[in-house]
Design a protein around this motif. Sequence first.
Motif, PDB file in Angstrom:
ATOM      1  N   GLY A   9       0.811  -1.207   0.000  1.00  0.00           N
ATOM      2  CA  GLY A   9       0.000   0.000   0.000  1.00  0.00           C
ATOM      3  C   GLY A   9       0.845   1.258   0.000  1.00  0.00           C
ATOM      4  O   GLY A   9       2.058   1.255  -0.247  1.00  0.00           O
ATOM      5  N   SER A  10       0.212   2.383   0.337  1.00  0.00           N
ATOM      6  CA  SER A  10       0.867   3.694   0.311  1.00  0.00           C
ATOM      7  C   SER A  10       1.686   3.913   1.580  1.00  0.00           C
ATOM      8  O   SER A  10       1.626   3.128   2.532  1.00  0.00           O
ATOM      9  N   ASP A  11       2.448   5.016   1.590  1.00  0.00           N
ATOM     10  CA  ASP A  11       3.201   5.373   2.786  1.00  0.00           C
ATOM     11  C   ASP A  11       2.273   5.596   3.971  1.00  0.00           C
ATOM     12  O   ASP A  11       2.597   5.229   5.111  1.00  0.00           O
ATOM     13  N   TRP A  12       1.115   6.198   3.737  1.00  0.00           N
ATOM     14  CA  TRP A  12       0.166   6.443   4.818  1.00  0.00           C
ATOM     15  C   TRP A  12      -0.328   5.136   5.417  1.00  0.00           C
ATOM     16  O   TRP A  12      -0.435   5.002   6.641  1.00  0.00           O
ATOM     17  N   GLU A  13      -0.592   4.162   4.571  1.00  0.00           N
ATOM     18  CA  GLU A  13      -1.043   2.856   5.063  1.00  0.00           C
ATOM     19  C   GLU A  13       0.073   2.153   5.822  1.00  0.00           C
ATOM     20  O   GLU A  13      -0.170   1.493   6.841  1.00  0.00           O
ATOM     21  N   ALA A  14       1.302   2.285   5.340  1.00  0.00           N
ATOM     22  CA  ALA A  14       2.439   1.673   6.027  1.00  0.00           C
ATOM     23  C   ALA A  14       2.601   2.255   7.429  1.00  0.00           C
ATOM     24  O   ALA A  14       2.835   1.526   8.407  1.00  0.00           O
ATOM     25  N   VAL A  15       2.458   3.575   7.545  1.00  0.00           N
ATOM     26  CA  VAL A  15       2.596   4.212   8.856  1.00  0.00           C
ATOM     27  C   VAL A  15       1.474   3.776   9.787  1.00  0.00           C
ATOM     28  O   VAL A  15       1.718   3.494  10.973  1.00  0.00           O
ATOM     29  N   ARG A  16       0.256   3.693   9.287  1.00  0.00           N
ATOM     30  CA  ARG A  16      -0.855   3.234  10.144  1.00  0.00           C
ATOM     31  C   ARG A  16      -0.608   1.815  10.639  1.00  0.00           C
ATOM     32  O   ARG A  16      -0.912   1.485  11.788  1.00  0.00           O
ATOM     33  N   CYS A  17      -0.027   0.992   9.768  1.00  0.00           N
ATOM     34  CA  CYS A  17       0.311  -0.374  10.173  1.00  0.00           C
ATOM     35  C   CYS A  17       1.373  -0.363  11.273  1.00  0.00           C
ATOM     36  O   CYS A  17       1.265  -1.088  12.266  1.00  0.00           O
ATOM     37  N   LEU A  18       2.402   0.475  11.124  1.00  0.00           N
ATOM     38  CA  LEU A  18       3.464   0.555  12.130  1.00  0.00           C
ATOM     39  C   LEU A  18       2.948   1.100  13.453  1.00  0.00           C
ATOM     40  O   LEU A  18       3.451   0.750  14.527  1.00  0.00           O
ATOM     41  N   GLN A  19       1.958   1.963  13.388  1.00  0.00           N
ATOM     42  CA  GLN A  19       1.390   2.520  14.620  1.00  0.00           C
ATOM     43  C   GLN A  19       0.672   1.463  15.447  1.00  0.00           C
ATOM     44  O   GLN A  19       0.484   1.642  16.655  1.00  0.00           O
ATOM     45  N   ASP A  20       0.299   0.354  14.827  1.00  0.00           N
ATOM     46  CA  ASP A  20      -0.392  -0.721  15.545  1.00  0.00           C
ATOM     47  C   ASP A  20       0.572  -1.753  16.129  1.00  0.00           C
ATOM     48  O   ASP A  20       0.145  -2.664  16.834  1.00  0.00           O
ATOM     49  N   GLN A  21       1.883  -1.630  15.828  1.00  0.00           N
ATOM     50  CA  GLN A  21       2.858  -2.626  16.260  1.00  0.00           C
ATOM     51  C   GLN A  21       3.324  -2.362  17.689  1.00  0.00           C
ATOM     52  O   GLN A  21       3.352  -1.220  18.155  1.00  0.00           O
ATOM     53  N   ASP A  22       3.712  -3.435  18.381  1.00  0.00           N
ATOM     54  CA  ASP A  22       4.298  -3.313  19.709  1.00  0.00           C
ATOM     55  C   ASP A  22       5.635  -2.586  19.617  1.00  0.00           C
ATOM     56  O   ASP A  22       6.455  -2.877  18.743  1.00  0.00           O
ATOM     57  N   PHE A  23       5.877  -1.630  20.521  1.00  0.00           N
ATOM     58  CA  PHE A  23       7.092  -0.823  20.384  1.00  0.00           C
ATOM     59  C   PHE A  23       8.362  -1.646  20.585  1.00  0.00           C
ATOM     60  O   PHE A  23       9.415  -1.323  20.043  1.00  0.00           O
ATOM     61  N   MET A  24       8.287  -2.735  21.349  1.00  0.00           N
ATOM     62  CA  MET A  24       9.472  -3.574  21.517  1.00  0.00           C
ATOM     63  C   MET A  24       9.824  -4.292  20.206  1.00  0.00           C
ATOM     64  O   MET A  24      10.998  -4.466  19.886  1.00  0.00           O
ATOM     65  N   ARG A  25       8.824  -4.725  19.452  1.00  0.00           N
ATOM     66  CA  ARG A  25       9.093  -5.338  18.148  1.00  0.00           C
ATOM     67  C   ARG A  25       9.736  -4.327  17.197  1.00  0.00           C
ATOM     68  O   ARG A  25      10.631  -4.674  16.416  1.00  0.00           O
ATOM     69  N   LEU A  26       9.307  -3.087  17.271  1.00  0.00           N
ATOM     70  CA  LEU A  26       9.906  -2.046  16.433  1.00  0.00           C
ATOM     71  C   LEU A  26      11.369  -1.807  16.826  1.00  0.00           C
ATOM     72  O   LEU A  26      12.240  -1.661  15.963  1.00  0.00           O
ATOM     73  N   LEU A  27      11.657  -1.778  18.125  1.00  0.00           N
ATOM     74  CA  LEU A  27      13.043  -1.607  18.574  1.00  0.00           C
ATOM     75  C   LEU A  27      13.917  -2.763  18.114  1.00  0.00           C
ATOM     76  O   LEU A  27      15.072  -2.570  17.708  1.00  0.00           O
ATOM     77  N   THR A  28      13.382  -3.979  18.174  1.00  0.00           N
ATOM     78  CA  THR A  28      14.139  -5.150  17.720  1.00  0.00           C
ATOM     79  C   THR A  28      14.453  -5.058  16.235  1.00  0.00           C
ATOM     80  O   THR A  28      15.561  -5.388  15.793  1.00  0.00           O
ATOM     81  N   ALA A  29      13.491  -4.595  15.442  1.00  0.00           N
ATOM     82  CA  ALA A  29      13.727  -4.413  14.010  1.00  0.00           C
ATOM     83  C   ALA A  29      14.801  -3.366  13.765  1.00  0.00           C
ATOM     84  O   ALA A  29      15.680  -3.537  12.897  1.00  0.00           O
ATOM     85  N   ALA A  30      14.761  -2.274  14.535  1.00  0.00           N
ATOM     86  CA  ALA A  30      15.772  -1.225  14.389  1.00  0.00           C
ATOM     87  C   ALA A  30      17.161  -1.751  14.729  1.00  0.00           C
ATOM     88  O   ALA A  30      18.146  -1.459  14.036  1.00  0.00           O
ATOM     89  N   GLN A  31      17.260  -2.548  15.779  1.00  0.00           N
ATOM     90  CA  GLN A  31      18.543  -3.122  16.169  1.00  0.00           C
ATOM     91  C   GLN A  31      19.063  -4.058  15.093  1.00  0.00           C
ATOM     92  O   GLN A  31      20.264  -4.073  14.797  1.00  0.00           O
TER      93      GLN A  31
END
Length: 541
Positions: free
Chosen positions: A234-256
């Motif tokens: 999808g679009s960038d807007w849809e991608a951001v909405r999807c990321l907003q629903d993710q657990d913040f620890m999973r996001l930190l793990t992806a960043a690492q």
Amino acid sequence: MSFQVREYVDPRQRPVFSYKGIPYATPPVGSLRFKPPVRDYGWNRTQRFDRFGPECPQLDVQGVPEPGVSEDCLTLNVWIPQVPDGFQRFPVVVFLNGELFWRQRASRYPLEELSSEDIVTVSVSYRTNLFGFFTLQSSAAPGNLGLRDQQLALLWVRENIGAFGGDPRRVTLVGFSAGAASVGLHLVSPQSQGLFQRAMLVSGSPLATWAHMEAGEARRIGQEVTAIMGCRSGSDWEAVRCLQDQDFMRLLTAAQRILESRGRFHPVFAPVTDSFVVSRDQFLPEDPDRLLKRGDFVKVPVMSGVDADDGVLLLYQYPGTDRLTFSNLTEVLRRVVIPRLMDQQGLTRRRALLTGVLSYRYVDTVPPGSQQQMLTSFVKIFSDAYFVAPLYSFLDLYARSGADLYAYGYNGEGPDIFGNIVSLPSASHGSELLYVLGPSMYRDLVGGTYGAVQQRLGQKLRTYWKGFITDGDPVRGRYGERWDRYTLDQARVPGPLGSGPQYETATWVLLAVLLLLIVGLLVAFLLTRRRRRLKSDMAYG
């Protein structure tokens, strides 16, 4: 914004009043995640502000979550030297810290001792890593959120610091490490003009390679995040909405995971040029070096400097480096560090010649078998590449404006505030802060006794800081001391900090000569009187 706070006295040293954990923005959670901060409009009831707020989401150097982190983290802390009386106004310091825009803890740097010098001090928590600098190079995910957090905190200070006895017309923005790079970026940001009147950059430059990302690379990393999290369709807007629903620890793990894949040599989440958004929302319309070259920045007095061994920060980023053997360190420097630093700096022409020069400077001159000296050289190359060279580039460009500019190099030996066990002959990254910020920080980070030697050095350094913060001049003529401004005609970084100003020895020699002269004159006067008395006695005899 109106509010009431209870007053709590911090009992250490001279009593000061502290207000900790004051929110300056609405919690950036849910639909506000990866969005610019929204100001907090306060409350109309009495609140208790007697403890630091939670730190923003981050991992330690081992990739382990820091304890007590939360996305509800946009708070600031205020220390004041006395209860506001409605008449006296004190100068204000806003302090920013950070580590390569990857982690940041405001609570690590207590400011009560600096506040006891009749200064209102403020420390700020802001978003870092993916939460502060994720971008898709579009208005859906514009990036630079950590810088926008800082900017909103500065706006809060301008609007509210008068209630704490601070003068909003005398604000000095002080940054250390990534905080210093942030200060440099605020200097060139059109949106930050007028929010501060002086600036101090301690061990950091907006022109360091880790302080700014190329736009295309920033978008590629942003897309990599969305792919890892299953949000790429999808679009960038849809991608951001999807990321907003993710657990913040999973996001930190992806960043690492992304950080580790790039070997930690290149910035992963860092400030970017945001010319793709409408002009009124641009924090950084062009690369900072272009803005500095064009003179397109706020021209306020600046004090900037480095520590002799700032590169020790990389030992903190790469645990275990200090345990490598001499031969392993040599191999890493030749085959990994030097080539990658050259890539970062864009040194592609005459590469073989430059590689030979750098190898000679940082490897071949080390005595064979000396692991300690090779480790020192490892630190030195990162000091030069990440701190010293970017500082000189910034100083030269800023000096063209004619604004007051002071530079320094700190070389006093001191403990490492990041806990490295390596013994280095000079100042480690941020060592002077142990003395500027006084016994509280020294005890908390180093332990041991803050004795008379540390007290004298701390008072000396705080005098320099206070001179610049209050008068725009770090030295005010004590005993003939001088700290010349940095200009294009006098482009050098003196070392007035550390064991003492470079003029101090000459000053004491001069005082000794004057004392001997006075003693000599006194002796001559007494001898003359005695001779006259003897002659008088002989005449009457």
